[in-house]
Design an enzyme around this catalytic site. Structure first.
Site, PDB file in Angstrom:
ATOM      1  N   PRO A 197      -5.364  54.955 -31.777  1.00 18.12           N
ATOM      2  CA  PRO A 197      -4.036  55.302 -31.281  1.00 18.12           C
ATOM      3  C   PRO A 197      -3.096  54.078 -31.280  1.00 18.12           C
ATOM      4  O   PRO A 197      -3.552  52.936 -31.119  1.00 18.12           O
ATOM      5  CB  PRO A 197      -4.283  55.773 -29.847  1.00 18.12           C
ATOM      6  CG  PRO A 197      -5.715  56.122 -29.796  1.00 18.12           C
ATOM      7  CD  PRO A 197      -6.410  55.251 -30.793  1.00 18.12           C
ATOM      8  N   GLY A 202      -3.971  47.641 -26.149  1.00 17.38           N
ATOM      9  CA  GLY A 202      -5.115  47.615 -25.241  1.00 17.38           C
ATOM     10  C   GLY A 202      -6.347  48.325 -25.752  1.00 17.38           C
ATOM     11  O   GLY A 202      -7.368  48.332 -25.085  1.00 17.38           O
ATOM     12  N   GLY A 245      -7.579  47.679 -28.924  1.00 17.86           N
ATOM     13  CA  GLY A 245      -8.240  46.844 -29.918  1.00 17.86           C
ATOM     14  C   GLY A 245      -7.797  47.036 -31.357  1.00 17.86           C
ATOM     15  O   GLY A 245      -8.557  46.715 -32.277  1.00 17.86           O
ATOM     16  N   SER A 246      -6.578  47.525 -31.580  1.00 21.20           N
ATOM     17  CA  SER A 246      -6.190  47.767 -32.977  1.00 21.20           C
ATOM     18  C   SER A 246      -6.058  46.460 -33.767  1.00 21.20           C
ATOM     19  O   SER A 246      -6.395  46.435 -34.955  1.00 21.20           O
ATOM     20  CB  SER A 246      -4.908  48.587 -33.059  1.00 21.20           C
ATOM     21  OG  SER A 246      -3.903  47.991 -32.302  1.00 21.20           O
ATOM     22  N   ALA A 284      -7.800  43.633 -33.363  1.00 20.68           N
ATOM     23  CA  ALA A 284      -9.145  43.137 -33.691  1.00 20.68           C
ATOM     24  C   ALA A 284      -9.778  44.001 -34.771  1.00 20.68           C
ATOM     25  O   ALA A 284     -10.428  43.491 -35.694  1.00 20.68           O
ATOM     26  CB  ALA A 284     -10.026  43.141 -32.443  1.00 20.68           C
ATOM     27  N   ALA A 285      -9.554  45.317 -34.689  1.00 18.51           N
ATOM     28  CA  ALA A 285     -10.134  46.222 -35.688  1.00 18.51           C
ATOM     29  C   ALA A 285      -9.568  45.929 -37.072  1.00 18.51           C
ATOM     30  O   ALA A 285     -10.277  46.026 -38.078  1.00 18.51           O
ATOM     31  CB  ALA A 285      -9.873  47.672 -35.293  1.00 18.51           C
ATOM     32  N   ASP A 319     -12.635  41.257 -28.000  1.00 16.30           N
ATOM     33  CA  ASP A 319     -12.120  42.354 -28.839  1.00 16.30           C
ATOM     34  C   ASP A 319     -12.761  42.351 -30.224  1.00 16.30           C
ATOM     35  O   ASP A 319     -13.225  43.387 -30.711  1.00 16.30           O
ATOM     36  CB  ASP A 319     -10.595  42.247 -29.007  1.00 16.30           C
ATOM     37  CG  ASP A 319      -9.844  42.672 -27.762  1.00 16.30           C
ATOM     38  OD1 ASP A 319     -10.485  42.827 -26.708  1.00 16.30           O
ATOM     39  OD2 ASP A 319      -8.612  42.851 -27.840  1.00 16.30           O
TER      40      ASP A 319
HETATM   41  O1  PMV Z   1      -6.466  43.100 -26.424  1.00 16.03           O
HETATM   42  P1  PMV Z   1      -5.999  43.492 -25.086  1.00 16.03           P
HETATM   43  O2  PMV Z   1      -4.541  43.491 -24.931  1.00 16.03           O
HETATM   44  O3  PMV Z   1      -6.661  44.749 -24.696  1.00 16.03           O
HETATM   45  O4  PMV Z   1      -6.538  42.405 -24.014  1.00 16.03           O
HETATM   46  C1  PMV Z   1      -7.658  41.639 -24.242  1.00 16.03           C
HETATM   47  C2  PMV Z   1      -8.390  41.341 -22.994  1.00 16.03           C
HETATM   48  C3  PMV Z   1      -7.998  40.078 -22.211  1.00 16.03           C
HETATM   49  O5  PMV Z   1      -9.100  39.833 -21.354  1.00 16.03           O
HETATM   50  C4  PMV Z   1      -6.770  40.328 -21.373  1.00 16.03           C
HETATM   51  C5  PMV Z   1      -7.765  38.871 -23.107  1.00 16.03           C
HETATM   52  C6  PMV Z   1      -9.005  38.328 -23.784  1.00 16.03           C
HETATM   53  O6  PMV Z   1      -8.834  37.592 -24.774  1.00 16.03           O
HETATM   54  O7  PMV Z   1     -10.132  38.587 -23.330  1.00 16.03           O
END
Ligand code: PMV
Length: 326
Positions: free
Chosen positions: A105, A109, A111-112, A114-115, A156
């Site tokens: 989606p 938050g 993980g798009s 990182a994916a 992530d």
């Molecule tokens: O990728 P997000 O926006 O869901 O956040 C990652 C999680 C944090 O703990 C806030 C940052 C991190 O690098 O671990």
């Protein structure tokens, strides 16, 4: 006729169940892959002498076609440049088309980013027959994650690479590896993800928490220690397949701590309240906060439906997903 080369890769979306933000400071966190993912296909394209992207990763934008240019201020180009450099591949020799597709989606938050980094890295690994294992894929993708999040913990890209349910501890010592322990849960947890539609900046939120913690350690350190206790208790419940009210209560407590370190938002509280009033066992923001999204733990598909309907009647969107299946 010689066959044209291809390469494939994927990366999972994620939700942090416990410990976001605290994880940046060495406290363990628990993260689950989601049944959403990004897929990349690389095709050799003779005569192109460049990199062309066909991006369907964001369906609402429509299909985006871009030719890579080294100077282009387009995040996908920058990311690809970083990944190729880390993989030690000469960008000038490439003549490829990169197809991107995603079911993740379009909100912060889950993980798009990182994916995207993981799926591209995997696809280049496959295309060039580099033979790298998941650990190496993860290390390379982390370099890409830095582009989006500054100094991310690495949680992530790790879950996006390995999938499943992970116990993640960031190493604060240079040269020492992060701890990544797959967690086995004998049951499946049902979640709803709610989207506030408020954009957030992970890098800024992480920096603000760090600043507050450093300037007022006596106020903030006890909050971090409470977060540590919660994540250990949650691990025990998850490993016993206990997705009951008890786990939900730990989520509620974790949400309060995240508000205390200053990453809450009214709309996140509103969504959590709606979910709890609709029968969720527990609810919390997930990821960096300040907007982005939240998760609610549900006892049945019926409760999931109810929460989504309630979200919609308040102008929000909700998605059904599971913990422990991917
Ligand atoms: O990728 P997000 O926006 O869901 O956040 C990652 C999680 C944090 O703990 C806030 C940052 C991190 O690098 O671990």
């Amino acid at each position: 006729m010689t066959e044209l080369k291809t390469g494939y890769g994927h990366g999972y979306g994620k939700t942090i169940l416990f410990g976001e933000h605290f994880v940046v400071h060495g406290i363990p966190a628990i993260v689950s892959a989601l049944n959403f993912k990004t897929a990349v296909k690389i095709e050799e394209t003779p005569g192109l002498n460049d990199i062309k992207f066909i991006d369907q990763a964001r369906p609402s934008y429509g299909t985006l076609e871009k030719i890579f240019s080294r100077e282009q201020d387009y995040i996908l180009c920058k990311l690809t440049g970083i990944l190729l450099k880390t993989l030690d591949i000469d960008i000038d020799d490439l003549s490829i088309t990169v197809h991107l597709d995603s079911t993740i989606p379009e909100f912060g938050g889950v993980g798009s980013s990182a994916a995207l980094a993981v799926s591209l890295t995997r696809a280049f690994n496959d295309y060039f027959k580099l033979g790298y294992n998941d650990e190496k894929i993860n290390t390379v993708a982390y370099e890409g994650e830095k582009l989006f999040h500054g100094t991310p913990s690495g949680i992530d890209n790790s879950i996006s690479t390995f999938g499943g349910l992970l116990w993640f501890v960031r190493s604060l010592q240079k040269g020492k590896k992060n701890i990544l322990e797959p967690l086995k849960t004998p049951a499946t947890g049902l979640l709803v993800i709610g989207d506030t539609k408020i954009a957030h900046n992970t890098q800024e939120l992480v920096a603000e928490v760090r600043r507050r913690k450093e300037s007022e350690p006596e106020a903030y350190n006890p909050i971090f220690e409470k977060a540590r206790k919660i994540v250990y208790k949650a691990r025990q419940l998850l490993e016993n397949g206990n997705f009951s009210q008890k786990l939900g209560e730990l989520m509620n407590e974790n949400h309060i701590l995240l508000n205390q370190v200053g990453v809450g938002a009214q709309s996140l509280d509103d969504l959590c309240t709606i979910a709890l009033n609709s029968g969720a066992h527990g609810a919390k923001l997930t990821g960096a906060g300040g907007g982005g999204c939240m998760i609610a733990l549900c006892s049945s598909p019926k409760i999931q439906e109810k929460i989504i309907t309630e979200f919609q009647s308040h102008g929000f969107q909700g998605y059904k997903t599971t913990i422990g299946l991917v």
